[in-house]
Design a protein around this motif. Sequence first.
Motif, PDB file in Angstrom:
ATOM      1  N   THR A   1     130.803 126.300   8.563  1.00 29.64           N
ATOM      2  CA  THR A   1     131.033 125.195   7.626  1.00 29.64           C
ATOM      3  C   THR A   1     132.482 125.224   7.150  1.00 29.64           C
ATOM      4  O   THR A   1     132.991 126.277   6.746  1.00 29.64           O
ATOM      5  CB  THR A   1     130.084 125.312   6.420  1.00 29.64           C
ATOM      6  OG1 THR A   1     128.729 125.290   6.883  1.00 29.64           O
ATOM      7  CG2 THR A   1     130.314 124.167   5.446  1.00 29.64           C
TER       8      THR A   1
ATOM      9  N   ASP B   1     135.945 123.188   5.071  1.00 27.77           N
ATOM     10  CA  ASP B   1     136.461 122.198   4.124  1.00 27.77           C
ATOM     11  C   ASP B   1     137.540 121.419   4.869  1.00 27.77           C
ATOM     12  O   ASP B   1     138.550 121.996   5.287  1.00 27.77           O
ATOM     13  CB  ASP B   1     137.045 122.914   2.904  1.00 27.77           C
ATOM     14  CG  ASP B   1     137.575 121.936   1.857  1.00 27.77           C
ATOM     15  OD1 ASP B   1     137.852 120.768   2.200  1.00 27.77           O
ATOM     16  OD2 ASP B   1     137.741 122.349   0.689  1.00 27.77           O
TER      17      ASP B   1
ATOM     18  N   THR C   1     127.933 128.067  14.264  1.00 32.58           N
ATOM     19  CA  THR C   1     128.548 126.903  13.626  1.00 32.58           C
ATOM     20  C   THR C   1     129.018 127.287  12.230  1.00 32.58           C
ATOM     21  O   THR C   1     128.235 127.782  11.420  1.00 32.58           O
ATOM     22  CB  THR C   1     127.567 125.718  13.551  1.00 32.58           C
ATOM     23  OG1 THR C   1     127.188 125.336  14.871  1.00 32.58           O
ATOM     24  CG2 THR C   1     128.214 124.531  12.843  1.00 32.58           C
TER      25      THR C   1
ATOM     26  N   GLU D   1     131.398 132.598   3.308  1.00 36.12           N
ATOM     27  CA  GLU D   1     131.008 132.150   4.646  1.00 36.12           C
ATOM     28  C   GLU D   1     131.118 133.295   5.653  1.00 36.12           C
ATOM     29  O   GLU D   1     130.357 133.360   6.622  1.00 36.12           O
ATOM     30  CB  GLU D   1     131.900 130.973   5.073  1.00 36.12           C
ATOM     31  CG  GLU D   1     131.607 130.415   6.462  1.00 36.12           C
ATOM     32  CD  GLU D   1     130.268 129.703   6.567  1.00 36.12           C
ATOM     33  OE1 GLU D   1     129.769 129.568   7.701  1.00 36.12           O
ATOM     34  OE2 GLU D   1     129.724 129.287   5.515  1.00 36.12           O
TER      35      GLU D   1
ATOM     36  N   ARG E   1     134.158 118.988   9.125  1.00 42.67           N
ATOM     37  CA  ARG E   1     133.325 119.745   8.188  1.00 42.67           C
ATOM     38  C   ARG E   1     132.557 120.888   8.865  1.00 42.67           C
ATOM     39  O   ARG E   1     131.938 121.697   8.192  1.00 42.67           O
ATOM     40  CB  ARG E   1     132.352 118.820   7.464  1.00 42.67           C
ATOM     41  CG  ARG E   1     133.046 117.840   6.528  1.00 42.67           C
ATOM     42  CD  ARG E   1     132.066 117.063   5.670  1.00 42.67           C
ATOM     43  NE  ARG E   1     132.765 116.147   4.783  1.00 42.67           N
ATOM     44  CZ  ARG E   1     133.284 116.490   3.603  1.00 42.67           C
ATOM     45  NH1 ARG E   1     133.187 117.743   3.197  1.00 42.67           N
ATOM     46  NH2 ARG E   1     133.922 115.598   2.869  1.00 42.67           N
ATOM     47  N   SER E   2     132.597 120.930  10.172  1.00 38.98           N
ATOM     48  CA  SER E   2     131.919 122.028  10.867  1.00 38.98           C
ATOM     49  C   SER E   2     132.631 122.316  12.177  1.00 38.98           C
ATOM     50  O   SER E   2     133.202 121.428  12.805  1.00 38.98           O
ATOM     51  CB  SER E   2     130.445 121.697  11.127  1.00 38.98           C
ATOM     52  OG  SER E   2     130.313 120.661  12.071  1.00 38.98           O
TER      53      SER E   2
ATOM     54  N   THR F   1     131.793 124.420  15.754  1.00 37.72           N
ATOM     55  CA  THR F   1     130.858 125.165  16.602  1.00 37.72           C
ATOM     56  C   THR F   1     131.662 125.929  17.642  1.00 37.72           C
ATOM     57  O   THR F   1     132.498 125.348  18.340  1.00 37.72           O
ATOM     58  CB  THR F   1     129.859 124.219  17.288  1.00 37.72           C
ATOM     59  OG1 THR F   1     129.110 123.530  16.280  1.00 37.72           O
ATOM     60  CG2 THR F   1     128.900 125.008  18.162  1.00 37.72           C
TER      61      THR F   1
END
Length: 577
Positions: A189, A191, A187, A214, A278-279, A281
């Motif tokens: 993260t 913006d 997953t 990241e 925002r995420s 997976t």
Amino acid sequence: MLQQILQELAADPFYQSNFPNDGQRFVAWYLRRVLLRDDAATRDDITDGADDKQIDAVIVDDIEQRILIVQGKFINSRSVDAEPLREILAAWIRLQDLGALQKDCNDRLKKKIEAIRTALEDEYRVDFELLTTGALTDAAKADFAAFADKFSEFDAFSASLHLIDAPVIETRLAEAEARVLPSIRYTITLDPSKTLSMDLPGARTVIAAIPLRECLNLPGITDGKLFAKNVRQSLGSSNKVNRELSKTIHSDKVHDFFFYHNGITALCDAIRLSDDRRSLTVDGLSVVNGCQSLNTIYSASERIRSHEAKDAHVLFRFYEIKERTFGDRISINTNSQSAVKPRDLRSNDRVMVGLKRAFETRYPDGMFMSKRGDIAPASKDQEKVIDAATFAKMAMAWHCQRPNYAANEKRLFDEYYKTLFKTGYSPESVLTLQQWLNAIETAWPNLNLNNELKAGKMHVKYHVLFAVSALINAINKQPTLVVDPKATVKALGATAEILPLAATCIENAMQSARMQDEAANKVFSPQNWLKANRSWQGETLVAGTQAGMLGSFAGGAALIERARASNSDFISRWSAD
């Protein structure tokens, strides 16, 4: 993490029996549990002790073409000062004069230096790792960043420096324990203001600007698993493109990295973007364009974590791909902006495709894996699953009679490709070679090989395979020809007798070479010997001697009969010189 390490060190007698102090045991634990070195290799890798010159372990990895230098600090307290960094700096300086270092270091390190020398001549990359369970002080962090810059920018002997602290150990350990899993699930993260989602024909797509920080968290960078579907792996820090990327990261323009970079392409089996964007997976994550970039970013981890790099981003394209052939085309085409060498695309070569088709037609329950990252489904007979790279190594050892070249995968798929991969090669011979190698793997723990040879399994198992062919050639009095593998099926029924003889060929040949070097006051390096022509020359001599004496052994006559082949079963050696 510290408590887990302490518990495992206390529970496993391997550490207590082979290493005299917690420092060595800690490094050995890292080699075994995280880097997945076997017991023999772990013992051989450790150089810690008197006159270790601040080098606790050395791995010369011929597959990844890198030299790994480990300095371990088993710290129970939370703070680690700059002393270990100064020790690594001292080791880096000493490695720039291998001759002087070899005069003063301990015997274990002397042998490793010979292997390091050869690897540097072949332009292997150099990685230093500071391994600790503690945390660097602020002053030590500043020193680490400065040293990392110095290591990467020094043209005469460039290297990368990595801090392997408790969080990194934990991440890498999880990767190692999950290595058997078929895919990566992660997953990321995001913006939402820098993320775009769209459905295009053939692939659901998410495009996002992702902070370089990241990228450091992505699993599968260090072991190459993230790049399984890429046409090539990391080319090392000395590669021209990678050096330019590194210069950008270490310059005052690091925040402009996004504009100087073409972006990274990742294929996924499935992607799920959260409603707030925002995420993301991803299942089955594989980077098919960006291997060099991510490895370079990872090698500059301290710079990436610095305040100056907080706004640095890179463009990511995530594609949800259902059709494998479409994914293969994406992998090839997205790498075409920089030269892709022929060996990177051999999986699509007509000879390779023909070998695959012939093998799988002859053995429907088998699989010839021509592409990196191929995974055999459970429905296939694992005893009949052949990897193209493994076939190349077996053919080099058996048909070319040069086991010392077998571990160099780069050369096998480049200058030796047309020698090793031939139209019309018998599927039965392919399978027989694999059956011999499988038998060697099964018998390996019980073969009479010393610890130095056991530590070099990646090389030695192909020397054992070569010795099998040399024994059969000699028994049939065909010293200048090579037996066709498919004519040795009867001999496969006597692996319990033949493989110990083959192991003796390697053991005796190496001991003879060691005595010659010691008589000439030379340092003997087992790893270098395994890669030299005199290894197979010595093994051939021992094989001939054993074959000549076999008739006088108990059960020798029956073994000779099993190894018999007709004259028509012998062919000329494939030239690799």
